[in-house]
Write a protein that holds these residues in place. Sequence first.
Motif, PDB file in Angstrom:
ATOM      1  N   GLY A 113       0.848  -1.018   0.057  1.00  0.00           N
ATOM      2  CA  GLY A 113      -0.008   0.020  -0.006  1.00  0.00           C
ATOM      3  C   GLY A 113       0.746   1.216  -0.107  1.00  0.00           C
ATOM      4  O   GLY A 113       1.921   1.178  -0.423  1.00  0.00           O
ATOM      5  N   THR A 114       0.258   2.338   0.271  1.00  0.00           N
ATOM      6  CA  THR A 114       0.996   3.703   0.380  1.00  0.00           C
ATOM      7  C   THR A 114       1.433   4.137   1.783  1.00  0.00           C
ATOM      8  O   THR A 114       0.694   4.271   2.510  1.00  0.00           O
ATOM      9  CB  THR A 114       0.240   4.592  -0.352  1.00  0.00           C
ATOM     10  N   LEU A 115       2.737   4.168   1.687  1.00  0.00           N
ATOM     11  CA  LEU A 115       3.410   4.671   2.981  1.00  0.00           C
ATOM     12  C   LEU A 115       3.998   5.965   2.863  1.00  0.00           C
ATOM     13  O   LEU A 115       4.481   6.324   1.711  1.00  0.00           O
ATOM     14  CB  LEU A 115       4.729   3.573   3.147  1.00  0.00           C
ATOM     15  N   LYS A 116       4.277   6.873   3.749  1.00  0.00           N
ATOM     16  CA  LYS A 116       4.981   7.984   4.052  1.00  0.00           C
ATOM     17  C   LYS A 116       6.330   7.926   4.602  1.00  0.00           C
ATOM     18  O   LYS A 116       6.724   6.913   5.010  1.00  0.00           O
ATOM     19  CB  LYS A 116       4.176   9.118   5.027  1.00  0.00           C
ATOM     20  N   PRO A 117       7.134   8.962   4.168  1.00  0.00           N
ATOM     21  CA  PRO A 117       8.640   8.887   4.559  1.00  0.00           C
ATOM     22  C   PRO A 117       8.475   8.663   6.220  1.00  0.00           C
ATOM     23  O   PRO A 117       7.757   9.461   6.750  1.00  0.00           O
ATOM     24  CB  PRO A 117       9.253  10.373   4.185  1.00  0.00           C
ATOM     25  N   GLY A 118       9.620   7.867   6.407  1.00  0.00           N
ATOM     26  CA  GLY A 118       9.625   7.571   7.946  1.00  0.00           C
ATOM     27  C   GLY A 118       8.965   6.367   8.555  1.00  0.00           C
ATOM     28  O   GLY A 118       9.440   5.820   9.507  1.00  0.00           O
ATOM     29  N   GLU A 119       7.811   5.854   7.685  1.00  0.00           N
ATOM     30  CA  GLU A 119       7.321   4.661   7.853  1.00  0.00           C
ATOM     31  C   GLU A 119       7.981   3.594   7.703  1.00  0.00           C
ATOM     32  O   GLU A 119       8.998   3.584   6.951  1.00  0.00           O
ATOM     33  CB  GLU A 119       6.052   4.599   7.289  1.00  0.00           C
ATOM     34  N   GLY A 120       7.824   2.586   8.340  1.00  0.00           N
ATOM     35  CA  GLY A 120       8.555   1.256   8.513  1.00  0.00           C
ATOM     36  C   GLY A 120       7.823   0.451   6.991  1.00  0.00           C
ATOM     37  O   GLY A 120       6.653   0.563   6.918  1.00  0.00           O
ATOM     38  N   ILE A 121       8.735  -0.119   6.379  1.00  0.00           N
ATOM     39  CA  ILE A 121       8.128  -0.936   5.114  1.00  0.00           C
ATOM     40  C   ILE A 121       8.442  -2.412   5.492  1.00  0.00           C
ATOM     41  O   ILE A 121       7.448  -3.161   5.179  1.00  0.00           O
ATOM     42  CB  ILE A 121       9.262  -0.691   3.964  1.00  0.00           C
ATOM     43  N   VAL A 122       9.400  -2.927   5.979  1.00  0.00           N
ATOM     44  CA  VAL A 122       9.671  -4.243   6.183  1.00  0.00           C
ATOM     45  C   VAL A 122      10.301  -4.345   7.622  1.00  0.00           C
ATOM     46  O   VAL A 122      11.116  -3.681   8.217  1.00  0.00           O
ATOM     47  CB  VAL A 122      10.782  -4.866   5.366  1.00  0.00           C
ATOM     48  N   LEU A 123       9.792  -5.475   8.252  1.00  0.00           N
ATOM     49  CA  LEU A 123      10.297  -5.943   9.408  1.00  0.00           C
ATOM     50  C   LEU A 123      10.934  -7.476   9.498  1.00  0.00           C
ATOM     51  O   LEU A 123      10.160  -8.343   8.903  1.00  0.00           O
ATOM     52  CB  LEU A 123       9.364  -5.990  10.676  1.00  0.00           C
ATOM     53  N   VAL A 124      12.192  -7.496   9.738  1.00  0.00           N
ATOM     54  CA  VAL A 124      12.695  -8.881   9.935  1.00  0.00           C
ATOM     55  C   VAL A 124      13.325  -9.257  11.217  1.00  0.00           C
ATOM     56  O   VAL A 124      13.940  -8.388  11.911  1.00  0.00           O
ATOM     57  CB  VAL A 124      13.705  -9.250   8.857  1.00  0.00           C
TER      58      VAL A 124
END
Lengths: 151, 151, 89, 89
Positions: A84-95
């Motif tokens: 979806g749509t994310l803003k700067p600073g937001e998390g994309i992926v977590l491992v």
Amino acid sequence: MTVAVQDAPFALDAEVAALTVGRTDIGAIVTFTGTVRGEAGGRQLASMTLEHYPGMTQAELARVEALAHARWPLQATRIVHRVGTLKPGEGIVLVIAASAHRQAAFDAASFLMDYLKTSAPFWKKEVGVDGSGGWVDARETDDQALAKWGG
Amino acid sequence: MTVAVQDAPFALDAEVAALTVGRTDIGAIVTFTGTVRGEAGGRQLASMTLEHYPGMTQAELARVEALAHARWPLQATRIVHRVGTLKPGEGIVLVIAASAHRQAAFDAASFLMDYLKTSAPFWKKEVGVDGSGGWVDARETDDQALAKWGG
Amino acid sequence: MSEVRTITVLYFAWVRERIGRGREVIALPMSVTTVAELVAWLRARGPEYEAAFAKPDIVRAALDQSHVKPSTPLGSAREIAFFPPVTGG
Amino acid sequence: MSEVRTITVLYFAWVRERIGRGREVIALPMSVTTVAELVAWLRARGPEYEAAFAKPDIVRAALDQSHVKPSTPLGSAREIAFFPPVTGG
């Protein structure tokens, strides 16, 4: 060994707790969080949109996770990837990689990211603050990062 | 670049947020959490007590942090080390490395742990469920881990 | 009368945008047996396909949700996807 | 009459336990000029010191809160600490 593809943000404490609560056989937990940067190639970003291939995404993430478990003694792993749509600073992926030993946890988390970046079917499209947009190009350095794991 | 030595537990989300909130120049955040294992050398642990050298501890952690910043392009780092008596499953140490690039974040977090383990003046004493106790011996593998960073 | 098979074709990211749709079911001649042959067959369908596969080496493929090479036989696959190199993570 | 200097000595972990205290201020002859010489001087003070420094190669030292080697001169340091190899993290 669980993977998730979701629109919602993730919380580190909750994700780590889900893997580790009540367990005393884990000595080392490494997390990697990838976030949206506000600038890309000199352009200020308004947002980033992630498209994926439902079905294959989960299968690829699970395959990559199984590769890590075959290679290192891991107590638990977790992959969460947002779409979806994310803003700067937001998390994309977590491992997350949890092991009795710190080197295994570090190596497995790094391996999961390198494999995920080159095989999981996600595509990023950027929208600049000036309204310009474009698909992100794959980076050769990601293929190079993968090469260090051999095979 | 901040370090803390404390009795209180730490929370991942809060610690990461303190480094990253409002920033959009960070693309990669690696955290390492070391936890108390329930078994050590075949003995079931009741608790582990950490002693340290106040004053020198903070100075050493800050020195190690500065070494990492001199070596990698890091946006932020954080080291939290607990002292006092901890139960199996509890967090002992937290290291965070934030960078624009994932490899720098992984390498710096691993480096911080390797240096911290061999230079920060902390000592662990274990108490078994049977009441037996003893100081933890330093491990040769920690010196070997350090050697991979050269110099 | 030549035999045909049906296969679902999915497109993602700029491949999808160039072709103008994300999914279609096509009736494929049995003479088309590999991924590369399917790409060649699709390119002949119109300028939007020609644009999407202008550099066929760049476009990646997955057969029944597993990454495959151009030389891979289509076999009895029910679904094939075409997309740019992935950029997640 | 020989000259002396005072220096604060700290002990940690099992070094502290064997000596029976964590801190003391000692009057040190000026002839004791290095860390190793101070260790030798302390060992002569009694069996608890002898026990703590039985294997002097194992005990580590920090001078004014920086790690040092046995050959390091005491200089004008005000504080020296002795402890086992560290086991934090």
